[in-house]
Scaffold this active site. Structure first.
Site, PDB file in Angstrom:
ATOM      1  N   LEU A  54       0.999  -0.828  -0.002  1.00 38.52           N
ATOM      2  CA  LEU A  54      -0.040   0.358   0.002  1.00 38.52           C
ATOM      3  C   LEU A  54       0.933   1.487   0.288  1.00 38.52           C
ATOM      4  CD1 LEU A  54      -3.043  -1.353   2.609  1.00 38.52           C
ATOM      5  CD2 LEU A  54      -2.800  -1.571   0.264  1.00 38.52           C
ATOM      6  N   GLY A  99       0.660  -5.105   1.623  1.00 38.74           N
ATOM      7  CA  GLY A  99       0.096  -5.222   0.409  1.00 38.74           C
ATOM      8  C   GLY A  99       0.285  -5.699  -1.104  1.00 38.74           C
ATOM      9  N   ASN A 123       4.316  -7.888   6.891  1.00 36.28           N
ATOM     10  CA  ASN A 123       5.436  -7.010   7.274  1.00 36.28           C
ATOM     11  C   ASN A 123       4.795  -5.452   8.073  1.00 36.28           C
ATOM     12  OD1 ASN A 123       5.264  -5.589   5.260  1.00 36.28           O
ATOM     13  ND2 ASN A 123       7.648  -4.978   5.860  1.00 36.28           N
ATOM     14  N   GLU A 124       3.126  -5.903   8.156  1.00 36.33           N
ATOM     15  CA  GLU A 124       2.828  -4.416   9.212  1.00 36.33           C
ATOM     16  C   GLU A 124       3.359  -4.072  10.743  1.00 36.33           C
ATOM     17  OE1 GLU A 124       1.707  -6.297   6.500  1.00 36.33           O
ATOM     18  OE2 GLU A 124       0.032  -5.531   5.605  1.00 36.33           O
TER      19      GLU A 124
HETATM   20  C1  LIG Z   1      -6.957  -4.498  13.578  1.00 38.34           C
HETATM   21  C2  LIG Z   1      -6.464  -3.080  11.957  1.00 38.34           C
HETATM   22  C3  LIG Z   1      -7.204  -2.766  11.657  1.00 38.34           C
HETATM   23  C4  LIG Z   1      -7.036  -1.967  10.283  1.00 38.34           C
HETATM   24  C5  LIG Z   1      -5.929  -1.165  10.286  1.00 38.34           C
HETATM   25  C6  LIG Z   1      -5.679  -0.286  10.328  1.00 38.34           C
HETATM   26  C7  LIG Z   1      -4.752   0.490   8.991  1.00 38.34           C
HETATM   27  C8  LIG Z   1      -3.371  -0.730   8.458  1.00 38.34           C
HETATM   28  C9  LIG Z   1      -3.235  -1.509   7.296  1.00 38.34           C
HETATM   29  C10 LIG Z   1      -2.202  -1.219   7.158  1.00 38.34           C
HETATM   30  C11 LIG Z   1      -2.234  -2.608   6.007  1.00 38.34           C
HETATM   31  C12 LIG Z   1      -0.644  -1.776   5.253  1.00 38.34           C
HETATM   32  C13 LIG Z   1      -0.490  -2.689   4.257  1.00 38.34           C
HETATM   33  C14 LIG Z   1       0.834  -1.805   3.689  1.00 38.34           C
HETATM   34  O1  LIG Z   1       1.323  -2.822   2.438  1.00 38.34           O
HETATM   35  S1  LIG Z   1       1.504  -0.838   4.628  1.00 38.34           S
HETATM   36  C15 LIG Z   1       3.573  -0.968   3.427  1.00 38.34           C
HETATM   37  C16 LIG Z   1       4.459  -1.867   3.549  1.00 38.34           C
HETATM   38  N1  LIG Z   1       5.563  -1.492   3.103  1.00 38.34           N
HETATM   39  C17 LIG Z   1       7.058  -2.015   2.800  1.00 38.34           C
HETATM   40  O2  LIG Z   1       7.279  -2.132   4.589  1.00 38.34           O
HETATM   41  C18 LIG Z   1       8.066  -1.521   1.474  1.00 38.34           C
HETATM   42  C19 LIG Z   1       8.768  -0.556   1.879  1.00 38.34           C
HETATM   43  N2  LIG Z   1       8.682   0.025   1.150  1.00 38.34           N
HETATM   44  C20 LIG Z   1      10.371  -0.660   0.816  1.00 38.34           C
HETATM   45  O3  LIG Z   1      11.061  -1.471   1.741  1.00 38.34           O
HETATM   46  C21 LIG Z   1      11.349  -0.208  -0.333  1.00 38.34           C
HETATM   47  O4  LIG Z   1      10.985   0.763  -0.765  1.00 38.34           O
HETATM   48  C22 LIG Z   1      11.651  -1.514  -0.762  1.00 38.34           C
HETATM   49  C23 LIG Z   1       9.967  -1.784  -1.529  1.00 38.34           C
HETATM   50  C24 LIG Z   1      12.283  -2.539  -0.584  1.00 38.34           C
HETATM   51  C25 LIG Z   1      12.552  -0.860  -2.887  1.00 38.34           C
HETATM   52  O5  LIG Z   1      13.636  -0.505  -2.165  1.00 38.34           O
HETATM   53  P1  LIG Z   1      14.577   0.679  -3.029  1.00 38.34           P
HETATM   54  O6  LIG Z   1      14.613  -0.436  -4.368  1.00 38.34           O
HETATM   55  O7  LIG Z   1      15.569   1.000  -2.502  1.00 38.34           O
HETATM   56  O8  LIG Z   1      13.968   1.898  -3.068  1.00 38.34           O
HETATM   57  P2  LIG Z   1      13.421   2.596  -1.813  1.00 38.34           P
HETATM   58  O9  LIG Z   1      13.122   1.967  -0.885  1.00 38.34           O
HETATM   59  O10 LIG Z   1      14.725   2.935  -1.931  1.00 38.34           O
HETATM   60  O11 LIG Z   1      12.010   3.959  -2.533  1.00 38.34           O
HETATM   61  C26 LIG Z   1      11.966   4.567  -3.004  1.00 38.34           C
HETATM   62  C27 LIG Z   1      10.918   5.408  -2.844  1.00 38.34           C
HETATM   63  O12 LIG Z   1       9.487   4.271  -2.932  1.00 38.34           O
HETATM   64  C28 LIG Z   1       9.749   4.791  -1.370  1.00 38.34           C
HETATM   65  N3  LIG Z   1       8.473   4.130  -1.280  1.00 38.34           N
HETATM   66  C29 LIG Z   1       8.716   2.713  -0.550  1.00 38.34           C
HETATM   67  N4  LIG Z   1       7.818   2.181  -0.403  1.00 38.34           N
HETATM   68  C30 LIG Z   1       6.404   2.751  -0.472  1.00 38.34           C
HETATM   69  C31 LIG Z   1       5.320   2.215   0.042  1.00 38.34           C
HETATM   70  N5  LIG Z   1       4.989   1.266   0.014  1.00 38.34           N
HETATM   71  N6  LIG Z   1       4.240   3.955   0.360  1.00 38.34           N
HETATM   72  C32 LIG Z   1       5.481   4.943  -0.596  1.00 38.34           C
HETATM   73  N7  LIG Z   1       6.394   5.099  -0.848  1.00 38.34           N
HETATM   74  C33 LIG Z   1       7.220   4.402  -0.915  1.00 38.34           C
HETATM   75  C34 LIG Z   1      10.844   5.471  -0.611  1.00 38.34           C
HETATM   76  O13 LIG Z   1      10.158   6.946   0.212  1.00 38.34           O
HETATM   77  C35 LIG Z   1      11.692   5.977  -2.028  1.00 38.34           C
HETATM   78  O14 LIG Z   1      11.399   7.638  -2.084  1.00 38.34           O
HETATM   79  P3  LIG Z   1      12.085   9.052  -2.810  1.00 38.34           P
HETATM   80  O15 LIG Z   1      10.713  10.040  -1.874  1.00 38.34           O
HETATM   81  O16 LIG Z   1      13.288   8.634  -1.334  1.00 38.34           O
HETATM   82  O17 LIG Z   1      12.100   8.395  -3.746  1.00 38.34           O
END
Ligand SMILES: CC/C=C\C/C=C\CCCC/C=C/C(=O)SCCNC(=O)CCNC(=O)[C@H](O)C(C)(C)COP(=O)(O)OP(=O)(O)OC[C@H]1O[C@@H](n2cnc3c(N)ncnc32)[C@H](O)[C@@H]1OP(=O)(O)O
Length: 248
Positions: A54, A99, A123-124
């Site tokens: 997400l 997500g 990994n939330e």
């Molecule tokens: C009972 C409870 C009920 C309700 C609960 C309610 C809510 C909570 C539920 C929410 C559920 C959430 C689900 C999700 O999916 S949360 C997202 C989880 N994702 C991650 O943890 C991944 C994070 N990203 C990474 O680990 C790395 O980016 C990745 C994918 C391994 C790639 O690495 P790399 O190629 O080195 O790239 P960068 O890390 O340098 O990233 C480039 C750029 O992208 C931005 N970015 C990365 N991930 C996200 C993201 N998920 N969303 C938005 N932006 C993201 C990062 O910040 C960099 O940005 P920049 O501006 O620096 O270029």
């Protein structure tokens, strides 16, 4: 054989923004309504990244109305994928946290590229947030209760061999064979008469989907309360800052 390919393309990391979610649902709906298609391969156009999950920027520092619209779109994509009449095969050609992993878990079969960097899992908890009950149900239905319990609490991201061992994916193959493997698995699934396979899929999945359908609005309200908490907003900001600072 009527197979479409949906390639996620939202560089740099294929995060599931509101726009991506909406476009995905529209594409899927078109394919569902076009009887020439019986199967879809879901894959990524971003090298090394299936989907970063997400879009954290959609859940951070925005209005309540935006959070509600975003969460409804997340629910909609999950419901459409989980209950799709099409055969869905995930050709996972990159890392898929949270997500991103969930999206692949809604598919009927998962082929993962054999690259130690391509971790997948929900990994939330490591972000200080909680995978909602329907994320949890999707994982439990795939890997079983005990593995899911441990994986969810610890926020485990599994490398390919581990993902295969716990049943999170069905096959791990060399990276250059992910697509061809997905195609041959598709042929096997399409050899089964559609009506029998679709009714069976529905039998397996509808009870899980119905739990969300029956309480969609309540789930959105829960999300709004949760995501608006100062402590949760702070956790998300800290996590995003860490991602951004990685480069610096
Ligand atoms: C009972 C409870 C009920 C309700 C609960 C309610 C809510 C909570 C539920 C929410 C559920 C959430 C689900 C999700 O999916 S949360 C997202 C989880 N994702 C991650 O943890 C991944 C994070 N990203 C990474 O680990 C790395 O980016 C990745 C994918 C391994 C790639 O690495 P790399 O190629 O080195 O790239 P960068 O890390 O340098 O990233 C480039 C750029 O992208 C931005 N970015 C990365 N991930 C996200 C993201 N998920 N969303 C938005 N932006 C993201 C990062 O910040 C960099 O940005 P920049 O501006 O620096 O270029």
């Amino acid at each position: 054989m009527g197979v479409a390919v949906i390639k996620l393309k939202n560089p740099p990391v294929n995060s599931l923004s509101l726009e991506v979610l909406t476009e995905f649902v529209i594409s899927l709906e078109k394919l569902e309504n076009d009887k020439t298609f019986r199967g879809v391969i879901v894959t990524s156009d971003c090298p090394g990244i299936f989907s970063a999950g997400l879009d954290l920027t959609e859940m951070c520092g925005k209005s309540q109305a935006h959070y509600a619209e975003y969460w409804r779109a997340v629910q909609e994509l999950w419901l459409r994928l989980y209950l799709s009449n099409l055969v869905l095969i995930a050709a996972i050609n990159g890392v898929s946290p949270a997500g991103g992993c969930l999206m692949s878990l809604t598919c009927d079969y998962r082929v993962l590229a054999d690259n130690p960097k391509y971790n997948m899992g929900l990994n939330e908890t490591l972000l200080g947030i909680v995978a909602p009950s329907w994320f949890k149900d999707t994982l439990v239905n795939t890997v079983g209760h005990r593995t899911a319990e441990r994986a969810l609490q610890l926020g485990l991201l599994f490398p390919p061999a581990e993902a295969l061992r716990v049943g999170m994916v069905d096959q791990v193959v060399p990276e250059d064979q992910v697509h061809s493997t997905a195609l041959s698995v598709m042929a096997q699934w399409l050899a089964v008469p559609d009506h029998a396979r679709q009714l069976t899929k529905n039998l397996m999945r509808k009870p899980t989907a119905d739990r969300l359908v029956k309480q969609r609005d309540a789930d959105i309200q829960y999300f709004l309360r949760f995501i608006s908490r100062d402590s949760i907003q702070k956790s998300l900001r800290v996590y995003l800052d860490k991602l951004r600072q990685k480069k610096g």
